[in-house]
Design a protein around this motif. Structure first.
Motif, PDB file in Angstrom:
ATOM      1  N   PHE A  80       0.872  -1.155   0.000  1.00  0.00           N
ATOM      2  CA  PHE A  80       0.000   0.000   0.000  1.00  0.00           C
ATOM      3  C   PHE A  80       0.918   1.217   0.000  1.00  0.00           C
ATOM      4  CE2 PHE A  80      -1.809   3.412   2.577  1.00  0.00           C
ATOM      5  CZ  PHE A  80      -2.989   3.647   1.897  1.00  0.00           C
ATOM      6  N   PRO A  81       0.630   2.277  -0.716  1.00  0.00           N
ATOM      7  CA  PRO A  81      -0.593   2.643  -1.412  1.00  0.00           C
ATOM      8  C   PRO A  81      -0.563   2.396  -2.924  1.00  0.00           C
ATOM      9  CG  PRO A  81       0.732   4.595  -1.186  1.00  0.00           C
ATOM     10  CD  PRO A  81       1.520   3.445  -0.583  1.00  0.00           C
ATOM     11  N   ASP A  82       0.410   1.648  -3.396  1.00  0.00           N
ATOM     12  CA  ASP A  82       0.552   1.461  -4.840  1.00  0.00           C
ATOM     13  C   ASP A  82      -0.618   0.656  -5.412  1.00  0.00           C
ATOM     14  OD1 ASP A  82       2.954   2.769  -4.529  1.00  0.00           O
ATOM     15  OD2 ASP A  82       4.137   0.921  -4.473  1.00  0.00           O
ATOM     16  N   PRO A  83      -1.151   1.078  -6.559  1.00  0.00           N
ATOM     17  CA  PRO A  83      -2.239   0.320  -7.186  1.00  0.00           C
ATOM     18  C   PRO A  83      -1.709  -0.992  -7.773  1.00  0.00           C
ATOM     19  CG  PRO A  83      -1.559   2.104  -8.622  1.00  0.00           C
ATOM     20  CD  PRO A  83      -0.783   2.255  -7.341  1.00  0.00           C
ATOM     21  N   VAL A  84      -2.629  -1.886  -8.083  1.00  0.00           N
ATOM     22  CA  VAL A  84      -2.286  -3.144  -8.752  1.00  0.00           C
ATOM     23  C   VAL A  84      -3.066  -3.223 -10.056  1.00  0.00           C
ATOM     24  CG1 VAL A  84      -1.749  -4.392  -6.627  1.00  0.00           C
ATOM     25  CG2 VAL A  84      -4.075  -4.484  -7.554  1.00  0.00           C
ATOM     26  N   THR A  85      -2.533  -3.977 -10.986  1.00  0.00           N
ATOM     27  CA  THR A  85      -3.242  -4.272 -12.230  1.00  0.00           C
ATOM     28  C   THR A  85      -3.578  -5.751 -12.210  1.00  0.00           C
ATOM     29  OG1 THR A  85      -2.074  -2.538 -13.430  1.00  0.00           O
ATOM     30  CG2 THR A  85      -3.105  -4.280 -14.747  1.00  0.00           C
ATOM     31  N   ILE A  86      -4.864  -6.052 -12.402  1.00  0.00           N
ATOM     32  CA  ILE A  86      -5.337  -7.433 -12.470  1.00  0.00           C
ATOM     33  C   ILE A  86      -5.625  -7.730 -13.934  1.00  0.00           C
ATOM     34  CG2 ILE A  86      -7.081  -9.101 -11.732  1.00  0.00           C
ATOM     35  CD1 ILE A  86      -5.475  -7.941  -9.406  1.00  0.00           C
ATOM     36  N   THR A  87      -4.972  -8.763 -14.463  1.00  0.00           N
ATOM     37  CA  THR A  87      -5.223  -9.202 -15.825  1.00  0.00           C
ATOM     38  C   THR A  87      -5.966 -10.534 -15.760  1.00  0.00           C
ATOM     39  OG1 THR A  87      -3.058 -10.265 -15.920  1.00  0.00           O
ATOM     40  CG2 THR A  87      -3.207  -8.007 -16.757  1.00  0.00           C
ATOM     41  N   SER A  88      -6.910 -10.725 -16.687  1.00  0.00           N
ATOM     42  CA  SER A  88      -7.765 -11.911 -16.634  1.00  0.00           C
ATOM     43  C   SER A  88      -8.072 -12.430 -18.028  1.00  0.00           C
ATOM     44  CB  SER A  88      -9.099 -11.581 -15.951  1.00  0.00           C
ATOM     45  OG  SER A  88      -8.908 -10.995 -14.689  1.00  0.00           O
ATOM     46  N   GLY A  89      -8.299 -13.733 -18.107  1.00  0.00           N
ATOM     47  CA  GLY A  89      -8.718 -14.364 -19.353  1.00  0.00           C
ATOM     48  C   GLY A  89      -9.210 -15.771 -19.066  1.00  0.00           C
ATOM     49  N   ILE A  90      -9.712 -16.399 -20.075  1.00  0.00           N
ATOM     50  CA  ILE A  90     -10.190 -17.771 -19.961  1.00  0.00           C
ATOM     51  C   ILE A  90      -9.034 -18.701 -20.317  1.00  0.00           C
ATOM     52  CG2 ILE A  90     -11.887 -19.474 -20.757  1.00  0.00           C
ATOM     53  CD1 ILE A  90     -13.051 -17.041 -19.185  1.00  0.00           C
ATOM     54  N   GLY A  91      -8.745 -19.623 -19.422  1.00  0.00           N
ATOM     55  CA  GLY A  91      -7.652 -20.565 -19.648  1.00  0.00           C
ATOM     56  C   GLY A  91      -8.115 -21.894 -20.198  1.00  0.00           C
ATOM     57  N   GLN A 102      -5.574 -15.588 -14.079  1.00  0.00           N
ATOM     58  CA  GLN A 102      -5.305 -14.188 -13.804  1.00  0.00           C
ATOM     59  C   GLN A 102      -3.880 -13.998 -13.308  1.00  0.00           C
ATOM     60  OE1 GLN A 102      -8.778 -14.121 -10.976  1.00  0.00           O
ATOM     61  NE2 GLN A 102      -9.102 -12.123 -11.947  1.00  0.00           N
ATOM     62  N   ALA A 103      -3.438 -12.764 -13.387  1.00  0.00           N
ATOM     63  CA  ALA A 103      -2.174 -12.363 -12.780  1.00  0.00           C
ATOM     64  C   ALA A 103      -2.357 -10.976 -12.171  1.00  0.00           C
ATOM     65  CB  ALA A 103      -1.043 -12.359 -13.799  1.00  0.00           C
ATOM     66  N   MET A 104      -1.599 -10.721 -11.115  1.00  0.00           N
ATOM     67  CA  MET A 104      -1.626  -9.419 -10.452  1.00  0.00           C
ATOM     68  C   MET A 104      -0.232  -8.809 -10.564  1.00  0.00           C
ATOM     69  SD  MET A 104      -2.448  -8.446  -6.441  1.00  0.00           S
ATOM     70  CE  MET A 104      -3.992  -9.331  -6.450  1.00  0.00           C
ATOM     71  N   PHE A 105      -0.215  -7.547 -11.013  1.00  0.00           N
ATOM     72  CA  PHE A 105       1.038  -6.827 -11.202  1.00  0.00           C
ATOM     73  C   PHE A 105       1.036  -5.573 -10.338  1.00  0.00           C
ATOM     74  CE2 PHE A 105       0.062  -9.193 -15.005  1.00  0.00           C
ATOM     75  CZ  PHE A 105       1.263  -9.783 -15.341  1.00  0.00           C
ATOM     76  N   GLN A 106       2.203  -5.260  -9.796  1.00  0.00           N
ATOM     77  CA  GLN A 106       2.364  -4.007  -9.059  1.00  0.00           C
ATOM     78  C   GLN A 106       3.745  -3.458  -9.385  1.00  0.00           C
ATOM     79  OE1 GLN A 106       2.627  -3.810  -4.644  1.00  0.00           O
ATOM     80  NE2 GLN A 106       0.794  -2.500  -4.813  1.00  0.00           N
ATOM     81  N   ASN A 107       3.765  -2.202  -9.795  1.00  0.00           N
ATOM     82  CA  ASN A 107       5.026  -1.538 -10.156  1.00  0.00           C
ATOM     83  C   ASN A 107       5.814  -2.341 -11.188  1.00  0.00           C
ATOM     84  OD1 ASN A 107       4.510   0.604  -8.337  1.00  0.00           O
ATOM     85  ND2 ASN A 107       5.249  -0.671  -6.659  1.00  0.00           N
ATOM     86  N   GLY A 108       5.092  -2.899 -12.169  1.00  0.00           N
ATOM     87  CA  GLY A 108       5.736  -3.588 -13.278  1.00  0.00           C
ATOM     88  C   GLY A 108       6.166  -5.015 -13.022  1.00  0.00           C
TER      89      GLY A 108
END
Length: 147
Positions: A80-91, A102-108
């Motif tokens: 915290f407080p950095d945002p995260v990016t959630i990527t999603s798709g059908i596997g 899915q995968a979760m990314f924070q600060n690259g």
């Protein structure tokens, strides 16, 4: 859960993406995002993906979808407080279920991956997916950037 394949850690592999703000209440005693926060952030990404699959909205009144399994692989600490990016798709698309990857990314960097099995039930029993749902799910399949 084994270490994810390299393509799972590449945001370009996923058809859906959302940036979410982390919250102070998401922190554990060590100042990192806690496991409940990871689960909730992945859930928000799944909801976004499911909303893009129109036959889920237009489904018959007696049809239900439910999460049968969630598996999270923690790869690194989130902060915290950095945002995260959630990527999603059908596997995977099965007869009466599908798997959201899915995968979760924070600060690259990738900090977690998640696999969720969703089951379709009609009148309280597992039933084959409707053709229009299979078509919509197929449009959301992941495309491994680095297979």
């Amino acid at each position: 859960m084994a270490k994810p394949e390299s393509w799972r850690l590449d945001a370009a592999s996923y058809p859906a993406s959302i940036e979410l703000q982390t919250r102070f209440q998401d922190m554990d005693i060590n100042g990192h995002l806690n496991n409940v926060a990871f689960a909730a952030l992945f859930e928000s990404g799944r909801v976004l993906l499911n909303r893009e699959v129109r036959p889920l909205i237009d489904r018959p009144a007696n049809e239900r979808t439910m999460v049968a399994m969630v598996e999270i692989n923690y790869l690194g600490e989130g902060n915290f407080p950095d945002p995260v990016t959630i990527t999603s798709g059908i596997g995977r698309i099965g007869t009466s279920s599908w798997t959201i990857v899915q995968a979760m990314f924070q600060n690259g960097r990738a900090i977690a991956s998640c696999d969720t099995v969703v089951v379709c039930r009609t009148d309280g029993q597992a039933k084959p997916l409707r053709a229009e749902m299979v078509a919509e799910l197929t449009d959301k399949l992941v495309t491994p950037a680095n297979p």
